[in-house]
Scaffold this motif. Sequence first.
Motif, PDB file in Angstrom:
ATOM      1  N   ASN A 130      29.037  -8.006 -22.210  1.00  0.00           N
ATOM      2  CA  ASN A 130      30.423  -8.338 -21.869  1.00  0.00           C
ATOM      3  C   ASN A 130      31.237  -7.050 -21.728  1.00  0.00           C
ATOM      4  O   ASN A 130      30.829  -5.978 -22.194  1.00  0.00           O
ATOM      5  CB  ASN A 130      31.040  -9.275 -22.913  1.00  0.00           C
ATOM      6  N   SER A 131      32.382  -7.168 -21.099  1.00  0.00           N
ATOM      7  CA  SER A 131      33.176  -5.978 -20.762  1.00  0.00           C
ATOM      8  C   SER A 131      33.600  -5.185 -21.988  1.00  0.00           C
ATOM      9  O   SER A 131      33.548  -3.951 -21.994  1.00  0.00           O
ATOM     10  CB  SER A 131      34.410  -6.380 -19.955  1.00  0.00           C
ATOM     11  N   ARG A 132      34.031  -5.891 -23.047  1.00  0.00           N
ATOM     12  CA  ARG A 132      34.522  -5.160 -24.228  1.00  0.00           C
ATOM     13  C   ARG A 132      33.411  -4.328 -24.849  1.00  0.00           C
ATOM     14  O   ARG A 132      33.628  -3.180 -25.245  1.00  0.00           O
ATOM     15  CB  ARG A 132      35.085  -6.148 -25.259  1.00  0.00           C
ATOM     16  N   HIS A 133      32.215  -4.902 -24.928  1.00  0.00           N
ATOM     17  CA  HIS A 133      31.083  -4.160 -25.489  1.00  0.00           C
ATOM     18  C   HIS A 133      30.770  -2.938 -24.625  1.00  0.00           C
ATOM     19  O   HIS A 133      30.508  -1.841 -25.151  1.00  0.00           O
ATOM     20  CB  HIS A 133      29.861  -5.068 -25.587  1.00  0.00           C
ATOM     21  N   ILE A 134      30.809  -3.112 -23.319  1.00  0.00           N
ATOM     22  CA  ILE A 134      30.512  -1.990 -22.419  1.00  0.00           C
ATOM     23  C   ILE A 134      31.554  -0.895 -22.579  1.00  0.00           C
ATOM     24  O   ILE A 134      31.211   0.298 -22.661  1.00  0.00           O
ATOM     25  CB  ILE A 134      30.429  -2.473 -20.959  1.00  0.00           C
ATOM     26  N   TRP A 135      32.846  -1.262 -22.635  1.00  0.00           N
ATOM     27  CA  TRP A 135      33.894  -0.257 -22.847  1.00  0.00           C
ATOM     28  C   TRP A 135      33.619   0.534 -24.123  1.00  0.00           C
ATOM     29  O   TRP A 135      33.702   1.762 -24.141  1.00  0.00           O
ATOM     30  CB  TRP A 135      35.270  -0.931 -22.955  1.00  0.00           C
ATOM     31  N   ASP A 136      33.310  -0.181 -25.213  1.00  0.00           N
ATOM     32  CA  ASP A 136      33.070   0.485 -26.497  1.00  0.00           C
ATOM     33  C   ASP A 136      31.869   1.420 -26.433  1.00  0.00           C
ATOM     34  O   ASP A 136      31.909   2.552 -26.951  1.00  0.00           O
ATOM     35  CB  ASP A 136      32.839  -0.565 -27.596  1.00  0.00           C
ATOM     36  N   LEU A 145      27.067   4.848 -17.503  1.00  0.00           N
ATOM     37  CA  LEU A 145      27.874   4.173 -16.491  1.00  0.00           C
ATOM     38  C   LEU A 145      27.996   2.706 -16.868  1.00  0.00           C
ATOM     39  O   LEU A 145      27.024   2.085 -17.298  1.00  0.00           O
ATOM     40  CB  LEU A 145      27.199   4.306 -15.113  1.00  0.00           C
ATOM     41  N   GLY A 146      29.198   2.164 -16.728  1.00  0.00           N
ATOM     42  CA  GLY A 146      29.410   0.757 -17.010  1.00  0.00           C
ATOM     43  C   GLY A 146      30.172   0.091 -15.882  1.00  0.00           C
ATOM     44  O   GLY A 146      31.060   0.701 -15.265  1.00  0.00           O
ATOM     45  N   PHE A 147      29.814  -1.150 -15.602  1.00  0.00           N
ATOM     46  CA  PHE A 147      30.528  -1.944 -14.610  1.00  0.00           C
ATOM     47  C   PHE A 147      31.173  -3.110 -15.353  1.00  0.00           C
ATOM     48  O   PHE A 147      30.472  -3.953 -15.926  1.00  0.00           O
ATOM     49  CB  PHE A 147      29.579  -2.449 -13.523  1.00  0.00           C
ATOM     50  N   VAL A 148      32.505  -3.135 -15.347  1.00  0.00           N
ATOM     51  CA  VAL A 148      33.226  -4.077 -16.199  1.00  0.00           C
ATOM     52  C   VAL A 148      34.234  -4.890 -15.414  1.00  0.00           C
ATOM     53  O   VAL A 148      34.712  -4.493 -14.345  1.00  0.00           O
ATOM     54  CB  VAL A 148      33.948  -3.331 -17.348  1.00  0.00           C
ATOM     55  N   PHE A 149      34.540  -6.043 -15.990  1.00  0.00           N
ATOM     56  CA  PHE A 149      35.611  -6.898 -15.510  1.00  0.00           C
ATOM     57  C   PHE A 149      36.816  -6.577 -16.366  1.00  0.00           C
ATOM     58  O   PHE A 149      36.730  -6.581 -17.589  1.00  0.00           O
ATOM     59  CB  PHE A 149      35.177  -8.352 -15.658  1.00  0.00           C
ATOM     60  N   SER A 150      37.932  -6.264 -15.743  1.00  0.00           N
ATOM     61  CA  SER A 150      39.072  -5.798 -16.513  1.00  0.00           C
ATOM     62  C   SER A 150      40.348  -6.083 -15.753  1.00  0.00           C
ATOM     63  O   SER A 150      40.341  -6.743 -14.716  1.00  0.00           O
ATOM     64  CB  SER A 150      38.928  -4.295 -16.797  1.00  0.00           C
ATOM     65  N   SER A 151      41.445  -5.594 -16.286  1.00  0.00           N
ATOM     66  CA  SER A 151      42.715  -5.679 -15.589  1.00  0.00           C
ATOM     67  C   SER A 151      43.150  -4.268 -15.227  1.00  0.00           C
ATOM     68  O   SER A 151      42.812  -3.314 -15.926  1.00  0.00           O
ATOM     69  CB  SER A 151      43.776  -6.349 -16.471  1.00  0.00           C
ATOM     70  N   PRO A 152      43.899  -4.080 -14.123  1.00  0.00           N
ATOM     71  CA  PRO A 152      44.274  -2.724 -13.692  1.00  0.00           C
ATOM     72  C   PRO A 152      44.947  -1.898 -14.782  1.00  0.00           C
ATOM     73  O   PRO A 152      44.751  -0.689 -14.866  1.00  0.00           O
ATOM     74  CB  PRO A 152      45.228  -2.992 -12.518  1.00  0.00           C
ATOM     75  N   ARG A 153      45.738  -2.511 -15.650  1.00  0.00           N
ATOM     76  CA  ARG A 153      46.442  -1.722 -16.675  1.00  0.00           C
ATOM     77  C   ARG A 153      45.496  -1.126 -17.705  1.00  0.00           C
ATOM     78  O   ARG A 153      45.871  -0.230 -18.460  1.00  0.00           O
ATOM     79  CB  ARG A 153      47.491  -2.587 -17.377  1.00  0.00           C
ATOM     80  N   MET A 154      44.236  -1.641 -17.757  1.00  0.00           N
ATOM     81  CA  MET A 154      43.274  -1.099 -18.710  1.00  0.00           C
ATOM     82  C   MET A 154      42.526   0.103 -18.149  1.00  0.00           C
ATOM     83  O   MET A 154      41.753   0.737 -18.841  1.00  0.00           O
ATOM     84  CB  MET A 154      42.261  -2.181 -19.121  1.00  0.00           C
ATOM     85  N   ALA A 155      42.720   0.386 -16.878  1.00  0.00           N
ATOM     86  CA  ALA A 155      41.995   1.496 -16.257  1.00  0.00           C
ATOM     87  C   ALA A 155      42.497   2.827 -16.794  1.00  0.00           C
ATOM     88  O   ALA A 155      43.647   2.973 -17.169  1.00  0.00           O
ATOM     89  CB  ALA A 155      42.160   1.457 -14.743  1.00  0.00           C
ATOM     90  N   PHE A 267      35.833  -2.554 -12.487  1.00  0.00           N
ATOM     91  CA  PHE A 267      35.857  -1.099 -12.540  1.00  0.00           C
ATOM     92  C   PHE A 267      34.479  -0.544 -12.873  1.00  0.00           C
ATOM     93  O   PHE A 267      33.680  -1.194 -13.559  1.00  0.00           O
ATOM     94  CB  PHE A 267      36.841  -0.608 -13.614  1.00  0.00           C
ATOM     95  N   ALA A 268      34.222   0.654 -12.393  1.00  0.00           N
ATOM     96  CA  ALA A 268      33.096   1.464 -12.873  1.00  0.00           C
ATOM     97  C   ALA A 268      33.673   2.462 -13.846  1.00  0.00           C
ATOM     98  O   ALA A 268      34.664   3.140 -13.544  1.00  0.00           O
ATOM     99  CB  ALA A 268      32.415   2.175 -11.714  1.00  0.00           C
ATOM    100  N   ILE A 269      33.093   2.566 -15.039  1.00  0.00           N
ATOM    101  CA  ILE A 269      33.638   3.462 -16.064  1.00  0.00           C
ATOM    102  C   ILE A 269      32.575   4.442 -16.526  1.00  0.00           C
ATOM    103  O   ILE A 269      31.381   4.145 -16.539  1.00  0.00           O
ATOM    104  CB  ILE A 269      34.201   2.674 -17.261  1.00  0.00           C
ATOM    105  N   ARG A 270      33.046   5.641 -16.890  1.00  0.00           N
ATOM    106  CA  ARG A 270      32.159   6.712 -17.355  1.00  0.00           C
ATOM    107  C   ARG A 270      32.697   7.271 -18.669  1.00  0.00           C
ATOM    108  O   ARG A 270      33.891   7.177 -18.950  1.00  0.00           O
ATOM    109  CB  ARG A 270      32.103   7.846 -16.312  1.00  0.00           C
ATOM    110  N   PRO A 271      31.840   7.895 -19.487  1.00  0.00           N
ATOM    111  CA  PRO A 271      32.314   8.493 -20.735  1.00  0.00           C
ATOM    112  C   PRO A 271      33.314   9.622 -20.483  1.00  0.00           C
ATOM    113  O   PRO A 271      33.210  10.340 -19.478  1.00  0.00           O
ATOM    114  CB  PRO A 271      31.029   9.036 -21.381  1.00  0.00           C
TER     115      PRO A 271
END
Length: 292
Positions: A130-136, A145-155, A267-271
Amino acid sequence: MRLKPRQVEAFRSVMMTGGITAAAEAMNVTQPAVSRLIRDLEEVVQITLFERQGTRLVPTAEATQLFREVERLYLGLDQIAQAADDIRKHKNIVLRIASVTSLMRPYLHQAIIDVIGNRLDLPLVIDVENSRHIWDMVDKNQYDLGFVFSSPRMADKNAVLLHSSQAIAAMAPGHALASRHVVTPADLQDQRVLIPGRNSPLRLALDRAFASADHPPASTMETSMLNCCHFAASGIGVGIVDQTSIRAAEVAIVAVPFQPSIDVSYFAIRPSGAGRIAILDDLVARMSELMA
């Protein structure tokens, strides 16, 4: 006088080639230059390294001992160079990637096929979370690299927007609401509503929307957005999802805009502070193309 790398290089070349002439050719310098480097080295180490026998230079016993140490040094340098080459080419590293379920098929599957393909030098670990686990886990450098479902304000500065749209109501063809131009919370008060999990930003926005309208649904089913699509297609409820999830589900479904409007973004997120890995940049770019 201090020992200089060029002097050591000249000594090694003479030892390996067997003479000044060959060493000069290997180093792409003149013979006098090699001779001068050898003399300077002998002066620094205060050891006679070569004895001339006719036209030949014969290494002394001390030179042979010194050569062993020099070889250890060069072996270490070769290992460093090889390590740098591996790092540059991303060899001998495992790339760890995580994605939410709705982006696995067809998006991430196809992106990996297109970008990484048959590159055997790139071991991969691909997790579905899930997105929260990936963010953490990305914050802890556990995923590259993580691909997450999120809202723009969390970017943040380490997030790349892949796709953004609005929430929709998904239902089976022939459903009573399928002909509507929009679906509101009031329309769903007599329906089973299929909603994403509590950690989802969409779920939080839906909870606010239903609370503000004072029209709670008759029943809810909490599951992943992909499962929402499958259950909605079966006719047992109305799913509040997005077009990306519907495309991933590949089921016959009718999509009607949901009001109030809720942004749904991926979003795609990186450390933070992570070095750029070109192959992951290419993967993100391909994901963006596929989702567009």
